[in-house]
Design a protein around this motif. Structure first.
Motif, mmCIF file in Angstrom:
data_model
loop_
_atom_site.group_PDB
_atom_site.id
_atom_site.type_symbol
_atom_site.label_atom_id
_atom_site.label_comp_id
_atom_site.label_asym_id
_atom_site.label_seq_id
_atom_site.Cartn_x
_atom_site.Cartn_y
_atom_site.Cartn_z
ATOM 1 N N THR A 119 39.695 49.034 45.441
ATOM 2 C CA THR A 119 39.302 47.818 45.798
ATOM 3 C C THR A 119 37.947 47.244 44.979
ATOM 4 N N TYR A 120 37.774 46.253 44.826
ATOM 5 C CA TYR A 120 36.371 45.516 44.415
ATOM 6 C C TYR A 120 35.317 45.825 45.382
ATOM 7 N N LYS A 121 35.662 45.852 46.535
ATOM 8 C CA LYS A 121 34.577 46.098 47.674
ATOM 9 C C LYS A 121 34.224 47.669 47.769
ATOM 10 N N LYS A 123 32.344 48.316 44.419
ATOM 11 C CA LYS A 123 30.908 47.737 44.373
ATOM 12 C C LYS A 123 29.975 48.496 45.147
ATOM 13 N N GLU A 150 27.272 43.740 40.195
ATOM 14 C CA GLU A 150 28.162 42.388 40.306
ATOM 15 C C GLU A 150 28.706 42.216 39.101
ATOM 16 N N LEU A 176 31.148 44.599 37.269
ATOM 17 C CA LEU A 176 32.471 44.328 37.939
ATOM 18 C C LEU A 176 33.264 43.171 37.529
ATOM 19 N N GLU A 177 32.357 42.134 37.383
ATOM 20 C CA GLU A 177 33.045 40.603 37.023
ATOM 21 C C GLU A 177 34.052 41.232 35.775
ATOM 22 N N LEU A 186 37.021 42.761 36.747
ATOM 23 C CA LEU A 186 37.970 41.913 37.320
ATOM 24 C C LEU A 186 38.891 41.094 36.492
ATOM 25 N N ARG A 236 41.447 37.970 37.146
ATOM 26 C CA ARG A 236 40.510 38.197 38.390
ATOM 27 C C ARG A 236 41.089 37.949 39.730
ATOM 28 N N SER A 275 43.195 41.084 40.096
ATOM 29 C CA SER A 275 42.610 42.234 40.533
ATOM 30 C C SER A 275 41.735 42.260 41.962
ATOM 31 N N MET A 276 41.563 40.869 42.278
ATOM 32 C CA MET A 276 40.984 41.002 43.865
ATOM 33 C C MET A 276 42.163 41.166 44.606
ATOM 34 N N ILE A 321 41.270 47.117 41.180
ATOM 35 C CA ILE A 321 40.650 47.334 39.700
ATOM 36 C C ILE A 321 41.426 48.450 39.094
#
Length: 359
Positions: A6-8, A11, A33, A36-37, A40, A325, A328-329, A333
């Motif tokens: 997960t993005y969270k 990150k 940030e 990871l963009e 994503l 994006r 992925s969210m 990812i």
């Protein structure tokens, strides 16, 4: 191969790694940030796989964590910023936001930057103007990786640029290198142990090569050889045009800032990377809402045109990245195994718990 992360979780983990390596919390947040963009948006060449690079460049002294960017020349519509060797992401957010502020006040803002570092994907910065209903521009020079047309010595960077133009429902976001591919793409092929297509790069003799490892080794040892300009070798397919665009980026970033051009970057005690940012208010040309609608009508006309046989749709620039994006969210990812191993190793170095999906 592990599950998607997960993005969270990713990150948080990567910020903790950088913080453990001595990066201030806000600096770590900015770097992660922007990396990871890229992931994503399914641009792994510029993603979190490069986390270790920033740690190494800080250890070498290229990235200074004790400095703040300084505006050393200022007018109502322009500025020259010295990045003071700071992280490229932090310097670039400062400079892009400065150009936006100038455009709010004077309808246009142009900022050239010297003495910075690698800043990640260009679109991250150009897009910052979209929330203002303005056009955003971002570009950067880089380590010498590209050979000029008819040359064999890498003296230019991949020198990417991005232009973001607002629309009612579809923002047009062009983000491109001025070379056939980026160094990051070669690194992806090398990690996956795949050959690169002929026409991407040349070896030390100036001849075509399919070995990403050979090209990357020549970069590291400052040997001849490198990536070809957009359009490829010679002039038959417009290689000289990509070559010209690469010089243009150097002139606007390094030239206007009195900074290092690509061939001079990463020499001595600093990286010396240079950037250029711009923000343009649509009010310069009329009623913004009418212009935004007309701009999108042009894009819609292009993508609604007849498709070639075998293709389901025509994409506008920024569409694939936006779709990736969103996906992925939603599902997480996906990272290649070498990147997973690298992140897990950095976490293990500081005894930071690693999400099971990363293993």
């Amino acid at each position: 191969m592990g599950l998607n992360v997960t993005y969270k979780d990713l990150k948080t983990l990567c910020e903790e790694i950088l913080h453990a390596e001595g990066f201030p919390e806000l600096t770590a947040s900015d770097i992660v940030e922007i990396l990871l963009e890229a992931d994503l948006r399914d641009i792994p060449s510029h993603g979190i796989a490069r986390l270790g690079r920033y740690i190494k460049e800080r250890e070498r002294g290229n990235i200074r964590l004790d400095s703040e960017p300084q505006t050393i020349h200022n007018t109502p519509i322009s500025a020259l910023v010295d990045g003071m060797g700071g992280p490229g992401q932090c310097v670039s957010k400062y400079a892009m936001d400065l150009s936006i502020q100038k455009a709010r006040n004077s309808m246009i803002g142009l900022v050239s930057v010297r003495n910075s570092n690698h800043y990640g994907i260009s679109a991250f910065y150009s897009e910052r103007a979209l929330s203002e209903g303005m056009i955003g521009i971002a570009m950067t020079n880089s380590y010498p990786l590209v050979v000029p047309t008819f040359g064999k010595e890498a003296v230019l960077g991949t020198n990417p640029f991005s232009i973001a133009i607002p629309g009612e429902n579809r923002d047009f976001i062009l983000d491109m290198a001025t070379s056939v591919v980026t160094r990051g793409k070669l690194e992806v092929y090398d990690r996956l142990e795949k050959e690169i297509p002929l026409g991407w790069a040349v070896d030390e003799t100036g001849g075509d090569t399919s070995s990403p490892r050979k090209v990357l080794t020549n970069f590291n040892e400052r040997n001849s050889g490198g990536i070809l300009p957009l359009g490829g070798s010679g002039e038959a397919f417009g290689g000289h045009k990509g070559y010209g665009m690469a010089i243009l980026v150097d002139l606007l970033s390094a030239g206007l800032s009195l900074g290092k051009w690509s061939a001079e970057t990463y020499s001595g005690s600093e990286a010396g990377v240079c950037h250029f940012f711009g923000c343009i208010s649509l009010e310069l040309f009329g009623e913004p809402s009418a212009l935004i609608g007309h701009l999108e009508r042009i894009v819609n006309g292009v993508v609604a045109s007849e498709r070639a046989e075998g293709y389901e749709k025509i994409y506008y620039h920024g569409e694939k990245e936006a779709n990736a994006r969103e996906r992925s969210m939603r599902i997480g990812i996906d990272l290649d195994q070498k990147t997973r191993n690298s992140i897990a190793s950095l976490a293990g170095k500081h005894a930071i718990p690693t999400p099971k999906e990363l293993l």
